[in-house]
Design a protein around this motif. Structure first.
Motif, PDB file in Angstrom:
ATOM      1  N   GLU A 323       0.853  -1.184   0.000  1.00  5.52           N
ATOM      2  CA  GLU A 323       0.000   0.000   0.000  1.00  5.52           C
ATOM      3  C   GLU A 323       0.891   1.236   0.000  1.00  5.52           C
ATOM      4  OE1 GLU A 323      -2.884   0.127   3.059  1.00  5.52           O
ATOM      5  OE2 GLU A 323      -3.845  -1.766   2.480  1.00  5.52           O
ATOM      6  N   LYS A 324       0.670   2.099  -0.988  1.00 10.53           N
ATOM      7  CA  LYS A 324       1.494   3.296  -1.116  1.00 10.53           C
ATOM      8  C   LYS A 324       0.631   4.548  -1.047  1.00 10.53           C
ATOM      9  CE  LYS A 324       4.931   1.071  -4.137  1.00 10.53           C
ATOM     10  NZ  LYS A 324       5.596   1.118  -5.458  1.00 10.53           N
ATOM     11  N   ARG A 325       1.237   5.612  -0.556  1.00 11.25           N
ATOM     12  CA  ARG A 325       0.569   6.907  -0.528  1.00 11.25           C
ATOM     13  C   ARG A 325       1.375   7.874  -1.403  1.00 11.25           C
ATOM     14  NH1 ARG A 325      -2.978   9.120   2.948  1.00 11.25           N
ATOM     15  NH2 ARG A 325      -2.641   7.446   4.473  1.00 11.25           N
ATOM     16  N   ASN A 326       0.710   8.528  -2.344  1.00 13.75           N
ATOM     17  CA  ASN A 326       1.374   9.508  -3.201  1.00 13.75           C
ATOM     18  C   ASN A 326       1.406  10.871  -2.505  1.00 13.75           C
ATOM     19  OD1 ASN A 326       1.751   7.643  -5.172  1.00 13.75           O
ATOM     20  ND2 ASN A 326       0.023   8.287  -6.441  1.00 13.75           N
ATOM     21  N   LEU A 327       2.610  11.394  -2.390  1.00 17.37           N
ATOM     22  CA  LEU A 327       2.814  12.702  -1.769  1.00 17.37           C
ATOM     23  C   LEU A 327       3.322  13.682  -2.816  1.00 17.37           C
ATOM     24  CD1 LEU A 327       4.566  11.340   1.447  1.00 17.37           C
ATOM     25  CD2 LEU A 327       2.150  11.962   1.183  1.00 17.37           C
ATOM     26  N   ASN A 328       3.722  14.847  -2.391  1.00 20.94           N
ATOM     27  CA  ASN A 328       4.255  15.841  -3.312  1.00 20.94           C
ATOM     28  C   ASN A 328       5.609  15.392  -3.841  1.00 20.94           C
ATOM     29  OD1 ASN A 328       4.677  18.189  -4.777  1.00 20.94           O
ATOM     30  ND2 ASN A 328       5.489  19.321  -2.992  1.00 20.94           N
ATOM     31  N   GLN A 329       5.643  14.913  -5.106  1.00 17.66           N
ATOM     32  CA  GLN A 329       6.845  14.456  -5.780  1.00 17.66           C
ATOM     33  C   GLN A 329       7.512  13.254  -5.085  1.00 17.66           C
ATOM     34  OE1 GLN A 329       9.513  17.726  -6.588  1.00 17.66           O
ATOM     35  NE2 GLN A 329       7.874  19.046  -7.363  1.00 17.66           N
ATOM     36  N   SER A 330       6.726  12.488  -4.364  1.00 24.30           N
ATOM     37  CA  SER A 330       7.289  11.302  -3.705  1.00 24.30           C
ATOM     38  C   SER A 330       6.173  10.311  -3.379  1.00 24.30           C
ATOM     39  CB  SER A 330       8.028  11.690  -2.421  1.00 24.30           C
ATOM     40  OG  SER A 330       7.107  12.200  -1.458  1.00 24.30           O
ATOM     41  N   GLN A 331       6.583   9.134  -2.943  1.00 23.75           N
ATOM     42  CA  GLN A 331       5.650   8.116  -2.476  1.00 23.75           C
ATOM     43  C   GLN A 331       6.123   7.610  -1.119  1.00 23.75           C
ATOM     44  OE1 GLN A 331       5.498   5.083  -5.550  1.00 23.75           O
ATOM     45  NE2 GLN A 331       3.468   5.770  -6.164  1.00 23.75           N
ATOM     46  N   ARG A 332       5.167   7.167  -0.318  1.00 19.88           N
ATOM     47  CA  ARG A 332       5.509   6.540   0.949  1.00 19.88           C
ATOM     48  C   ARG A 332       4.773   5.213   1.057  1.00 19.88           C
ATOM     49  NH1 ARG A 332       3.982   9.234   6.669  1.00 19.88           N
ATOM     50  NH2 ARG A 332       2.006   8.169   6.274  1.00 19.88           N
ATOM     51  N   ILE A 333       5.493   4.177   1.467  1.00 18.95           N
ATOM     52  CA  ILE A 333       4.861   2.871   1.665  1.00 18.95           C
ATOM     53  C   ILE A 333       4.148   2.875   3.011  1.00 18.95           C
ATOM     54  CG2 ILE A 333       5.300   0.406   1.998  1.00 18.95           C
ATOM     55  CD1 ILE A 333       7.625   0.655   0.061  1.00 18.95           C
ATOM     56  N   GLU A 334       2.863   2.641   2.954  1.00 17.83           N
ATOM     57  CA  GLU A 334       2.047   2.632   4.172  1.00 17.83           C
ATOM     58  C   GLU A 334       2.061   1.276   4.866  1.00 17.83           C
ATOM     59  OE1 GLU A 334      -0.179   5.466   5.320  1.00 17.83           O
ATOM     60  OE2 GLU A 334       1.561   6.251   4.260  1.00 17.83           O
ATOM     61  N   SER A 335       2.010   0.207   4.053  1.00 17.01           N
ATOM     62  CA  SER A 335       2.016  -1.134   4.637  1.00 17.01           C
ATOM     63  C   SER A 335       2.519  -2.133   3.605  1.00 17.01           C
ATOM     64  CB  SER A 335       0.617  -1.537   5.121  1.00 17.01           C
ATOM     65  OG  SER A 335      -0.271  -1.680   4.027  1.00 17.01           O
ATOM     66  N   LEU A 336       3.048  -3.237   4.117  1.00 16.20           N
ATOM     67  CA  LEU A 336       3.562  -4.315   3.269  1.00 16.20           C
ATOM     68  C   LEU A 336       3.164  -5.639   3.903  1.00 16.20           C
ATOM     69  CD1 LEU A 336       5.411  -5.390   0.976  1.00 16.20           C
ATOM     70  CD2 LEU A 336       7.334  -5.133   2.555  1.00 16.20           C
ATOM     71  N   SER A 337       2.657  -6.541   3.082  1.00 12.72           N
ATOM     72  CA  SER A 337       2.274  -7.855   3.604  1.00 12.72           C
ATOM     73  C   SER A 337       2.487  -8.917   2.532  1.00 12.72           C
ATOM     74  CB  SER A 337       0.812  -7.852   4.068  1.00 12.72           C
ATOM     75  OG  SER A 337      -0.057  -7.591   2.980  1.00 12.72           O
ATOM     76  N   TYR A 338       2.480 -10.155   2.958  1.00 15.50           N
ATOM     77  CA  TYR A 338       2.593 -11.276   2.030  1.00 15.50           C
ATOM     78  C   TYR A 338       1.703 -12.403   2.539  1.00 15.50           C
ATOM     79  CZ  TYR A 338       5.366 -13.732   5.524  1.00 15.50           C
ATOM     80  OH  TYR A 338       5.763 -14.357   6.675  1.00 15.50           O
ATOM     81  N   LYS A 339       1.381 -13.312   1.669  1.00 16.85           N
ATOM     82  CA  LYS A 339       0.715 -14.525   2.107  1.00 16.85           C
ATOM     83  C   LYS A 339       1.156 -15.686   1.234  1.00 16.85           C
ATOM     84  CE  LYS A 339      -3.728 -14.224  -0.374  1.00 16.85           C
ATOM     85  NZ  LYS A 339      -5.186 -14.303  -0.174  1.00 16.85           N
ATOM     86  N   ILE A 340       1.112 -16.871   1.813  1.00 18.68           N
ATOM     87  CA  ILE A 340       1.497 -18.091   1.124  1.00 18.68           C
ATOM     88  C   ILE A 340       0.244 -18.927   0.907  1.00 18.68           C
ATOM     89  CG2 ILE A 340       3.026 -20.103   1.134  1.00 18.68           C
ATOM     90  CD1 ILE A 340       4.494 -17.408   1.237  1.00 18.68           C
ATOM     91  N   ARG A 341       0.034 -19.326  -0.350  1.00 15.23           N
ATOM     92  CA  ARG A 341      -1.186 -20.067  -0.719  1.00 15.23           C
ATOM     93  C   ARG A 341      -2.414 -19.269  -0.279  1.00 15.23           C
ATOM     94  NH1 ARG A 341       2.835 -23.717   0.464  1.00 15.23           N
ATOM     95  NH2 ARG A 341       2.456 -23.471   2.682  1.00 15.23           N
ATOM     96  N   HIS A 342      -3.317 -19.907   0.447  1.00 14.74           N
ATOM     97  CA  HIS A 342      -4.564 -19.231   0.812  1.00 14.74           C
ATOM     98  C   HIS A 342      -4.595 -18.882   2.299  1.00 14.74           C
ATOM     99  CE1 HIS A 342      -5.803 -20.292  -3.179  1.00 14.74           C
ATOM    100  NE2 HIS A 342      -5.751 -21.581  -2.931  1.00 14.74           N
ATOM    101  N   SER A 343      -3.420 -18.763   2.891  1.00 19.94           N
ATOM    102  CA  SER A 343      -3.356 -18.427   4.310  1.00 19.94           C
ATOM    103  C   SER A 343      -3.636 -16.942   4.530  1.00 19.94           C
ATOM    104  CB  SER A 343      -1.978 -18.784   4.871  1.00 19.94           C
ATOM    105  OG  SER A 343      -0.977 -18.030   4.206  1.00 19.94           O
ATOM    106  N   LYS A 344      -3.721 -16.540   5.790  1.00 15.52           N
ATOM    107  CA  LYS A 344      -3.936 -15.128   6.116  1.00 15.52           C
ATOM    108  C   LYS A 344      -2.710 -14.308   5.745  1.00 15.52           C
ATOM    109  CE  LYS A 344      -5.568 -13.741   9.959  1.00 15.52           C
ATOM    110  NZ  LYS A 344      -5.789 -13.511  11.412  1.00 15.52           N
ATOM    111  N   SER A 345      -2.939 -13.070   5.336  1.00  7.33           N
ATOM    112  CA  SER A 345      -1.837 -12.168   5.030  1.00  7.33           C
ATOM    113  C   SER A 345      -1.021 -11.879   6.290  1.00  7.33           C
ATOM    114  CB  SER A 345      -2.365 -10.856   4.457  1.00  7.33           C
ATOM    115  OG  SER A 345      -2.908 -11.054   3.181  1.00  7.33           O
ATOM    116  N   GLN A 346       0.301 -11.807   6.104  1.00  7.16           N
ATOM    117  CA  GLN A 346       1.204 -11.520   7.218  1.00  7.16           C
ATOM    118  C   GLN A 346       1.818 -10.139   7.009  1.00  7.16           C
ATOM    119  OE1 GLN A 346       1.612 -13.821   9.801  1.00  7.16           O
ATOM    120  NE2 GLN A 346      -0.019 -14.926   8.699  1.00  7.16           N
ATOM    121  N   SER A 347       1.594  -9.243   7.950  1.00  5.77           N
ATOM    122  CA  SER A 347       2.172  -7.906   7.857  1.00  5.77           C
ATOM    123  C   SER A 347       3.672  -7.959   8.102  1.00  5.77           C
ATOM    124  CB  SER A 347       1.523  -6.973   8.880  1.00  5.77           C
ATOM    125  OG  SER A 347       0.161  -6.794   8.592  1.00  5.77           O
ATOM    126  N   VAL A 348       4.404  -7.120   7.393  1.00  8.95           N
ATOM    127  CA  VAL A 348       5.856  -7.040   7.545  1.00  8.95           C
ATOM    128  C   VAL A 348       6.199  -5.699   8.173  1.00  8.95           C
ATOM    129  CG1 VAL A 348       8.078  -7.082   6.353  1.00  8.95           C
ATOM    130  CG2 VAL A 348       6.178  -8.481   5.496  1.00  8.95           C
TER     131      VAL A 348
END
Length: 402
Positions: A323-348
């Motif tokens: 998840e990214k947020r667009n700012l003035n001439q930049s971007q910031r990552i708000e959140s990052l997650s992954y999941k394996i197969r059909h399991s619940k997403s894991q926040s990093v």
């Protein structure tokens, strides 16, 4: 063809199963499956995969579409389902799948590649055979020495509520009658079960399924199911060996239980005994696992001395969300997650892990351990921390060794 097989064939040609478009199932990737065992293919020839009981083909078509360099053979006794699968493959321009009508009790007409199939899928099929053991033995005989079978069989404990319903259906509507005549009353009784034995469990809503799914589930003319003990005997009788579950988290006592006293006792048990406890306490309708020949073994974790020279790849069953947020001439990552197969997403949340996962999310080719270490060092990690992180990525199944 034996009488039981004839009955099963007739049922599935009247109700060709399953419905739906091509899908991506857990355990679809041939190279990932082969990475689970020690023995490796000794030639650089294309992989050959058999789907033993493809039905209308959603699984094999999904797998073939993502692996165009792999040769697939898809077999079934159901001529109607095969014709639909073949037409679907042609419509999608898939040229790496060959469809063959064949009986798993004999495998007549199946062209086995030299040395055997590298991977065999058999999902929800063997338990409908007149003799499942003959079916598994036949598949074992055409499996390459380094090969694996991705197997799904019905779980007895997880299907207890369903079997109670089926017994009820058989009382109010004789199983000697035609399926078409049994369907209306069976659906009504199954709808009633939503307020009783199906309430809040895996089977709730079964009465809404299309006819092909409903018949396969509630009015099937022949099936057996397995618990862990009978499954182990089944595998052993075919001179095969358990490698792992498709989703190990389902069968992990550490994932399933929280009480420290109970966990301490469970960890004293063998893995076999742990699985027996889990199948009794949790509803697991399907036993999904990987097996190999008895003289093969499950792959061990890569030795640290070989880590830097080893080739790695991103797990094709891993997905990433940024998840990214667009700012003035930049971007910031708000959140990052992954999941394996059909399991619940894991926040990093760990910054170093987040940096490497962002890179892996864009990686489509193999890379070495030394390349990972180099990237991590550029981001401030020392070598020991980088090595620990690689092992963490392997443990989480974000990456694997092809």
């Amino acid at each position: 063809m034996d009488q039981t097989t004839k009955k099963v064939k007739s049922m599935y040609e009247r109700y060709p199963y399953p419905s739906g478009n091509p899908s991506i199932r857990a355990g679809f990737d041939a190279r990932l499956l082969l990475s689970y065992v020690t023995k490796k293919k000794d030639t650089d020839t294309p992989l050959h995969v058999l789907d033993a009981g493809c039905g209308r083909g959603p699984g094999v078509l999904g797998a073939a579409s993502l692996q165009p360099d792999v040769n697939f053979t898809a077999i079934d006794i159901n001529s109607v389902g095969l014709a639909q699968a073949k037409a679907n493959a042609e419509a999608r321009g898939l040229t790496n799948v060959n469809f063959v009508q064949a009986d798993l009790m004999t495998l007549e007409g199946v062209d086995v590649p030299p040395g055997g199939f590298d991977v065999i899928y058999s999902s929800g099929v063997l338990h409908h055979l007149a003799n499942p053991q003959i079916g598994l033995n036949n598949l074992a005989n055409i499996l390459a020495p380094h090969g694996v079978i991705s197997l799904m069989l019905y779980g007895s404990f997880g299907r207890q509520a369903l079997y109670r319903l089926i017994e009820g259906i058989d009382i109010v509507s004789s199983n000697k009658d035609e399926i078409e005549d049994r369907l209306p009353l069976a659906r009504v009784l199954t709808e009633e079960a939503d307020n009783t034995i199906f309430k809040g469990n895996y089977w709730q809503g079964t009465y809404r399924n299309p006819d092909v799914e409903f018949v396969d589930t509630c009015l099937n003319v022949n099936e057996v199911s397995y618990d862990v003990a009978s499954l182990w005997k089944f595998i052993d009788s075919a001179k095969m060996k358990f490698v792992r579950w498709i989703d190990p988290d389902v069968w992990s006592v550490d994932r399933r239980f929280n009480n420290p006293l109970l966990l301490a006792r469970l960890r004293e048990l063998s893995e076999f005994e742990q699985y027996q406890v889990i199948e009794r306490l949790f509803e697991i309708p399907k036993l999904e696992l990987i097996i190999c020949k008895a003289d093969n073994t499950a792959a061990e974790t890569v030795d640290i001395a070989e880590l830097e020279s080893s080739q790695f790849a991103v797990n094709p069953e891993a997905s990433f969300s940024v998840e990214k947020r667009n700012l003035n001439q930049s971007q910031r990552i708000e959140s990052l997650s992954y999941k394996i197969r059909h399991s619940k997403s894991q926040s990093v949340t760990d910054p170093l892990l987040a940096q490497i996962i962002l890179l892996l999310a864009e990686q489509t080719t193999c890379f070495t351990g030394s390349e990972i270490i180099s990237v991590l060092s550029q981001n401030g990690a020392d070598k020991n921390s980088a090595i620990e992180l690689i092992y963490e990525l392997l443990e989480k199944e974000i990456i694997f060794i092809p």
